[in-house]
Design an enzyme around this catalytic site. Sequence first.
Site, PDB file in Angstrom:
ATOM      1  N   HIS A  19       0.817  -1.214   0.000  1.00  0.00           N
ATOM      2  CA  HIS A  19       0.000   0.000   0.000  1.00  0.00           C
ATOM      3  C   HIS A  19       0.855   1.271   0.000  1.00  0.00           C
ATOM      4  O   HIS A  19       0.425   2.300  -0.528  1.00  0.00           O
ATOM      5  CB  HIS A  19      -0.955  -0.017   1.187  1.00  0.00           C
ATOM      6  CG  HIS A  19      -2.027  -1.063   1.057  1.00  0.00           C
ATOM      7  ND1 HIS A  19      -2.696  -1.603   2.124  1.00  0.00           N
ATOM      8  CD2 HIS A  19      -2.529  -1.677  -0.047  1.00  0.00           C
ATOM      9  CE1 HIS A  19      -3.572  -2.492   1.695  1.00  0.00           C
ATOM     10  NE2 HIS A  19      -3.485  -2.557   0.380  1.00  0.00           N
ATOM     11  N   HIS A  42      -7.440  -8.438  -8.073  1.00  0.00           N
ATOM     12  CA  HIS A  42      -7.852  -9.265  -6.932  1.00  0.00           C
ATOM     13  C   HIS A  42      -8.151  -8.325  -5.766  1.00  0.00           C
ATOM     14  O   HIS A  42      -7.334  -8.140  -4.868  1.00  0.00           O
ATOM     15  CB  HIS A  42      -6.757 -10.273  -6.563  1.00  0.00           C
ATOM     16  CG  HIS A  42      -6.465 -11.263  -7.654  1.00  0.00           C
ATOM     17  ND1 HIS A  42      -5.730 -10.942  -8.780  1.00  0.00           N
ATOM     18  CD2 HIS A  42      -6.817 -12.573  -7.787  1.00  0.00           C
ATOM     19  CE1 HIS A  42      -5.646 -12.011  -9.558  1.00  0.00           C
ATOM     20  NE2 HIS A  42      -6.297 -13.014  -8.980  1.00  0.00           N
ATOM     21  N   SER A  98      -6.625  -2.464  -1.010  1.00  0.00           N
ATOM     22  CA  SER A  98      -6.156  -1.584  -2.080  1.00  0.00           C
ATOM     23  C   SER A  98      -7.290  -0.818  -2.769  1.00  0.00           C
ATOM     24  O   SER A  98      -7.087   0.355  -3.137  1.00  0.00           O
ATOM     25  CB  SER A  98      -5.336  -2.372  -3.098  1.00  0.00           C
ATOM     26  OG  SER A  98      -5.995  -3.559  -3.484  1.00  0.00           O
ATOM     27  N   GLU A 116     -13.227  -9.219  -8.217  1.00  0.00           N
ATOM     28  CA  GLU A 116     -13.142 -10.104  -7.053  1.00  0.00           C
ATOM     29  C   GLU A 116     -14.027 -11.315  -7.295  1.00  0.00           C
ATOM     30  O   GLU A 116     -15.213 -11.178  -7.576  1.00  0.00           O
ATOM     31  CB  GLU A 116     -13.570  -9.384  -5.772  1.00  0.00           C
ATOM     32  CG  GLU A 116     -13.575 -10.269  -4.542  1.00  0.00           C
ATOM     33  CD  GLU A 116     -12.252 -11.005  -4.332  1.00  0.00           C
ATOM     34  OE1 GLU A 116     -12.286 -12.231  -4.102  1.00  0.00           O
ATOM     35  OE2 GLU A 116     -11.176 -10.345  -4.412  1.00  0.00           O
ATOM     36  N   ASP A 144     -12.940 -13.418 -12.972  1.00  0.00           N
ATOM     37  CA  ASP A 144     -11.509 -13.654 -12.918  1.00  0.00           C
ATOM     38  C   ASP A 144     -10.753 -12.385 -13.305  1.00  0.00           C
ATOM     39  O   ASP A 144     -10.913 -11.868 -14.411  1.00  0.00           O
ATOM     40  CB  ASP A 144     -11.146 -14.800 -13.868  1.00  0.00           C
ATOM     41  CG  ASP A 144      -9.674 -15.143 -13.817  1.00  0.00           C
ATOM     42  OD1 ASP A 144      -8.875 -14.402 -14.429  1.00  0.00           O
ATOM     43  OD2 ASP A 144      -9.323 -16.137 -13.177  1.00  0.00           O
ATOM     44  N   GLY A 145      -9.931 -11.890 -12.387  1.00  0.00           N
ATOM     45  CA  GLY A 145      -9.229 -10.632 -12.634  1.00  0.00           C
ATOM     46  C   GLY A 145      -8.165 -10.709 -13.701  1.00  0.00           C
ATOM     47  O   GLY A 145      -7.885  -9.727 -14.388  1.00  0.00           O
ATOM     48  N   ASP A 165      -2.353  -8.781  -7.535  1.00  0.00           N
ATOM     49  CA  ASP A 165      -1.894  -9.415  -6.290  1.00  0.00           C
ATOM     50  C   ASP A 165      -2.783 -10.602  -5.913  1.00  0.00           C
ATOM     51  O   ASP A 165      -3.537 -10.545  -4.953  1.00  0.00           O
ATOM     52  CB  ASP A 165      -1.789  -8.403  -5.144  1.00  0.00           C
ATOM     53  CG  ASP A 165      -3.127  -7.813  -4.748  1.00  0.00           C
ATOM     54  OD1 ASP A 165      -4.026  -7.758  -5.609  1.00  0.00           O
ATOM     55  OD2 ASP A 165      -3.284  -7.434  -3.573  1.00  0.00           O
TER      56      ASP A 165
END
Length: 281
Positions: A19, A42, A98, A116, A144-145, A165
């Site tokens: 972050h 994600h 995030s 997500e 699905d990211g 991530d």
Amino acid sequence: MLSYRHAFHAGNHADMLKHFILFLTLEYFNRKDKPYWYIDTHSGAGLYDLGGEEAQKVSEYRQGIALLRQAADLPQGLADFTAYLNQVLPKPDLYCGSPWLAQALCRQNDKLRLFELHPADYAHLQNNMDEAGLKRRGQISRSDGFQGLISLLPPPTRRAVVLIDPPYEEKQDYQRVVQTLKEAQKRFASGCYLVWYPCLSKEASQKLPEQLQKLSPENYLHAELHVHHPRSDGFGMHGSGMFVINPPYLLAQQLQENLPALARLLAQDDSAKWVLDAKIP
């Protein structure tokens, strides 16, 4: 698999590195008036209760954000980061994911695209982003990211910060990160891509930075924060890393000035260290 829940780990040492770098990157993008997109592959739940059952089970935040909040004489970058977190979090016993940090930093003309897949975290993310007032600035997808990222590139603005991530709970996540970035660069070579990864004793974790550097050997930044020595049984995360493709040109200097203090502050034994390697045109 969808077993990973970040609520157990919110505010830990890995969040501090991830972050802080995200904060510095978005601040840099805000220096230009031209809008940009923020894409989070994600996203998690977006906001976490540090007093809740999950966070209290392991209390990792006590060796992360809690130490930053208690610290005196932080370098300017870390001081600004900690003050900003205190400003944008609704309550002191909450910590951001995030998406929450990004929506606070992004301006009205910037756009957010959040992915997500976990059903419970997706529902929490929707509620938390509604509370944050995301509205027309953002879109949240339960999908699905990795695939979602590729479908969005290139963004209309031709400016974007992408955070990748995954939980790395499956070995194939490492290869999916590399393959997704290859495809993303074909579509949008000038994007700023931030990849978080855990520092583990596993070979896949140790080889990932080298694989990522091959994707952008002339324009990258690689930072790691190790808080303790690897466990003798080989399990557990002793640190984490961030690999940035097309990093802001100020980022290396900012981390050089702040990572030593962050490593000292979050050290859990005498082997704590920081790593920084960058090649920025």
